[in-house]
Every structure is written in structure tokens, then in C-alpha cells.
Write a protein that holds these residues in place. Structure first.
Motif, PDB file in Angstrom:
ATOM      1  N   LEU A  16       0.796  -1.231   0.000  1.00 31.28           N
ATOM      2  CA  LEU A  16       0.000   0.000   0.000  1.00 31.28           C
ATOM      3  C   LEU A  16       0.834   1.291   0.000  1.00 31.28           C
ATOM      4  O   LEU A  16       0.483   2.247  -0.709  1.00 31.28           O
ATOM      5  N   PRO A  17       1.928   1.375   0.795  1.00 32.00           N
ATOM      6  CA  PRO A  17       2.697   2.625   0.788  1.00 32.00           C
ATOM      7  C   PRO A  17       3.278   2.974  -0.579  1.00 32.00           C
ATOM      8  O   PRO A  17       3.642   4.125  -0.820  1.00 32.00           O
ATOM      9  N   LYS A  18       3.346   2.012  -1.482  1.00 32.63           N
ATOM     10  CA  LYS A  18       3.893   2.251  -2.815  1.00 32.63           C
ATOM     11  C   LYS A  18       2.819   2.669  -3.821  1.00 32.63           C
ATOM     12  O   LYS A  18       3.113   2.927  -4.987  1.00 32.63           O
ATOM     13  N   LEU A  19       1.560   2.714  -3.380  1.00 27.84           N
ATOM     14  CA  LEU A  19       0.442   3.033  -4.265  1.00 27.84           C
ATOM     15  C   LEU A  19      -0.227   4.339  -3.858  1.00 27.84           C
ATOM     16  O   LEU A  19      -0.260   4.676  -2.684  1.00 27.84           O
ATOM     17  N   SER A  20      -0.754   5.054  -4.851  1.00 30.10           N
ATOM     18  CA  SER A  20      -1.616   6.196  -4.542  1.00 30.10           C
ATOM     19  C   SER A  20      -2.996   5.647  -4.190  1.00 30.10           C
ATOM     20  O   SER A  20      -3.301   4.478  -4.459  1.00 30.10           O
ATOM     21  N   LEU A  21      -3.848   6.475  -3.613  1.00 29.27           N
ATOM     22  CA  LEU A  21      -5.197   6.026  -3.261  1.00 29.27           C
ATOM     23  C   LEU A  21      -5.997   5.639  -4.504  1.00 29.27           C
ATOM     24  O   LEU A  21      -6.769   4.684  -4.481  1.00 29.27           O
ATOM     25  N   SER A  22      -5.801   6.373  -5.590  1.00 24.34           N
ATOM     26  CA  SER A  22      -6.523   6.044  -6.819  1.00 24.34           C
ATOM     27  C   SER A  22      -6.081   4.687  -7.357  1.00 24.34           C
ATOM     28  O   SER A  22      -6.894   3.885  -7.824  1.00 24.34           O
ATOM     29  N   GLN A  23      -4.787   4.406  -7.267  1.00 25.92           N
ATOM     30  CA  GLN A  23      -4.282   3.105  -7.712  1.00 25.92           C
ATOM     31  C   GLN A  23      -4.811   1.989  -6.822  1.00 25.92           C
ATOM     32  O   GLN A  23      -5.258   0.943  -7.312  1.00 25.92           O
ATOM     33  N   ALA A  24      -4.765   2.206  -5.503  1.00 23.93           N
ATOM     34  CA  ALA A  24      -5.235   1.182  -4.565  1.00 23.93           C
ATOM     35  C   ALA A  24      -6.706   0.869  -4.792  1.00 23.93           C
ATOM     36  O   ALA A  24      -7.131  -0.292  -4.709  1.00 23.93           O
ATOM     37  N   GLY A  25      -7.493   1.899  -5.092  1.00 22.66           N
ATOM     38  CA  GLY A  25      -8.921   1.688  -5.305  1.00 22.66           C
ATOM     39  C   GLY A  25      -9.223   0.960  -6.593  1.00 22.66           C
ATOM     40  O   GLY A  25      -9.957  -0.031  -6.605  1.00 22.66           O
ATOM     41  N   VAL A  26      -8.655   1.434  -7.687  1.00 21.55           N
ATOM     42  CA  VAL A  26      -9.002   0.868  -8.989  1.00 21.55           C
ATOM     43  C   VAL A  26      -8.441  -0.546  -9.155  1.00 21.55           C
ATOM     44  O   VAL A  26      -9.047  -1.387  -9.822  1.00 21.55           O
ATOM     45  N   LEU A  27      -7.299  -0.830  -8.562  1.00 21.30           N
ATOM     46  CA  LEU A  27      -6.731  -2.182  -8.660  1.00 21.30           C
ATOM     47  C   LEU A  27      -7.673  -3.220  -8.065  1.00 21.30           C
ATOM     48  O   LEU A  27      -7.780  -4.342  -8.567  1.00 21.30           O
ATOM     49  N   GLN A  28      -8.390  -2.840  -7.003  1.00 22.10           N
ATOM     50  CA  GLN A  28      -9.284  -3.793  -6.350  1.00 22.10           C
ATOM     51  C   GLN A  28     -10.528  -4.112  -7.178  1.00 22.10           C
ATOM     52  O   GLN A  28     -11.213  -5.100  -6.930  1.00 22.10           O
TER      53      GLN A  28
END
Length: 293
Positions: free
Chosen positions: A233-245
Motif C-alpha cells: 500500500l505505501p507504494k500506491l496512490s489512493l486512486s491506484q489502490a482503489g481501482v486495482l481492487q
């Protein structure tokens, strides 16, 4: 090499998320266990597995176990979010099928992270919005035939589960010791799990198959899977974390093709292409952004 490691971790975490939906639905939809019992055994097995892994990797003696029982405010919040997610998740899957539940869950996760971005004063650029909308459209296209008319209570419960998981994801953005933090989160879910077992104790509906599914869900796809997610998670932006899921329901469907001899349909292939295309747009648009975003 570091990028490859991150991609592997992301893939493992997303496959674990997909596995959780399948395992929970198999146990609860098949009447192999009640929702409260499944939640309790899932959290207990996750806590025990992670504690053993922590002790093994840190080469500590049994005395080191005491360090797990010194909570901070962060751990208490993490445990409450994790427990809320797991409890609502289990009860929702009594009322929803796998695909519908996954769509509601990860839509709620995505919207929670979008709102968090907005409240933090951060705005998506056009290409990020396009990527999110493209992924959403692919997911809806895949699951629309099975949507039907979902139970209102199931919808509400799964939405609450998604919001809790979104908040748990937000908490993981600042994780410095992902394995230790995930372990403590699970450990501090145990008192809540025992309280739940006192309020809803139904061992007469437990089956050996249901218990096995709960333990696998807790130890592997939850415990280990969530520790991996906190690590990346620390390597991802919030937008990346959300859309990847949003890829999780697609992975679950592909798992059905591989492990359950389900048909590989044109709908599934087109949906996967849309979701992956949307994810690619978000990843590209935030490539130069700071991981702390």
C-alpha cells in the motif's frame, strides 16, 4: 527488480481478496456454517497464523509474544475496521451471490477512497476519472446478468463492509511494519470475535468442510493476504489502490474458469479487457505521482 516485486505482491493480494469471496460464499451459501461462526474462526486462524509467522521471521522466543498485546490507538482502530469488514462481509454473503457481493463490495471500497481523496483536497485528472469509469463499466458489464434484484439487507451489509475495508486500506497507507501491524490488528479482533461467539453461538450448524473453509480464509487469503496488501500500500496512490481492487471480481470469475471448469465467455474476456484498460490508464496517469498521495 523492485517493480517486479511490487507487481507480484499486488497480484498475490488481489488473488487473496478474490479467494475470500469464493471461500465465504461456498461456506455460507452452501449452508456449511453460520455467518458468525465463519467470522470467528476466520479471525482466530488469521491471528494465530500471523503471530507464528512474526515469531518465526523475527527469531524471537515465546517471550516476544507479549509485544503483540501492547495496543496503540492505531491498532485499536485497525482492529475495529477489520472486524466490521469481516462481520458485515459474512452476513452479506448469506443473502448475496458471489458476483453481486463482489460488485457491491469493491464499488463501495472505490467510492470510499475517492471520497477520502476529495476530502484531502486531492483531485483526479481527466485520465484517472476515465480509467475508473472504464473499470467500473467493465465490472458492471461482467456482473449485470447475475445482478437481478439483490436483497436490500445484503446490499446494506456489503456496502458497510466495503466502507470498512476502504478505511482499513486508508490506515495501511502509513504502515511501516505491515506484517506486525496486520498481526496486531487480527489479534485485537479476537476479543470482538469472542463477544460475537457469545451472542451467536450455533455449533449445531457447523460442518467440518465449513470449518476448513473458514480456517483457509483466515490463515491464507485473509491473514497472509492482508499483510501483503499492507506491505504494498505505501507504494500506491489512493486512486491506484482503489481501482486495482476492481480487478478482484474478474479474477474470481477467471478462477471459476480454471478451477471449476466454467466457460470462458466473450463477456468475461471483454469485461477483463475493460477493467485492465481502466487500471492501465490510472497507473499511467499517476506514474509520476508521489506514493504518499
Amino acid at each position: 527488480m523492485q517493480t517486479l516485486k511490487t507487481l507480484v505482491f499486488i497480484s498475490l493480494a488481489l488473488m487473496a481478496f478474490a479467494g475470500n469471496s469464493v471461500l465465504c460464499r461456498l461456506a455460507l451459501g452452501g449452508g456449511l456454517m453460520d455467518a458468525a461462526g465463519f467470522t470467528v474462526f476466520r479471525l482466530l486462524s488469521g491471528a494465530l497464523t500471523l503471530m507464528i509467522i512474526c515469531l518465526f521471521l523475527s527469531h524471537q522466543t515465546a517471550d516476544g509474544i507479549t509485544s503483540f498485546f501492547k495496543p496503540t490507538g492505531r491498532q485499536i482502530k485497525g482492529a475495529l475496521m477489520l472486524f466490521s469488514y469481516a462481520l458485515c462481509f459474512s452476513y452479506a454473503y448469506v443473502l448475496l451471490d458471489t458476483g453481486t457481493g463482489a460488485l457491491i463490495l469493491f464499488a463501495a471500497v472505490q467510492l470510499t477512497l475517492l471520497l477520502a481523496n476529495f476530502l484531502a483536497g486531492k483531485r483526479f485528472v481527466f485520465i484517472e476519472w476515465l480509467g475508473v469509469l472504464l473499470s467500473f463499466s467493465g465490472l458492471i458489464y461482467l456482473l449485470l446478468p447475475a445482478w437481478g434484484t439483490p436483497s436490500l439487507m445484503g446490499f446494506v451489509l456489503m456496502t458497510c463492509s466495503g466502507v470498512a475495508w476502504g478505511l482499513y486500506t486508508l490506515a495501511g497507507k502509513g504502515s511501516e511494519k505491515p506484517l506486525l501491524e496486520t498481526t496486531k490488528n487480527f489479534i485485537w479482533c479476537v476479543p470482538l470475535a469472542f463477544l460475537l461467539s457469545l451472542l451467536s453461538f450455533q455449533p449445531n450448524v457447523w460442518t467440518s468442510h465449513g470449518l476448513i473453509l473458514a480456517v483457509i480464509s483466515g490463515a491464507l487469503t485473509s491473514g497472509v493476504g492482508y499483510a501483503i496488501w499492507y506491505a504494498v500500500l505505501p507504494k500506491l496512490s489512493l486512486s491506484q489502490a482503489g481501482v486495482l481492487q476492481l480487478l478482484v471480481p474478474v479474477l474470481a470469475a477467471l478462477g471459476g474458469v480454471v478451477f471449476a471448469a466454467e466457460l470462458l465467455t466473450i463477456r468475461l474476456m471483454l469485461s477483463a479487457a475493460l477493467v485492465l484498460g481502466g487500471i492501465y490508464l490510472v497507473l499511467v496517469s499517476t506514474k509520476s505521482a508521489s506514493p504518499s498521495e
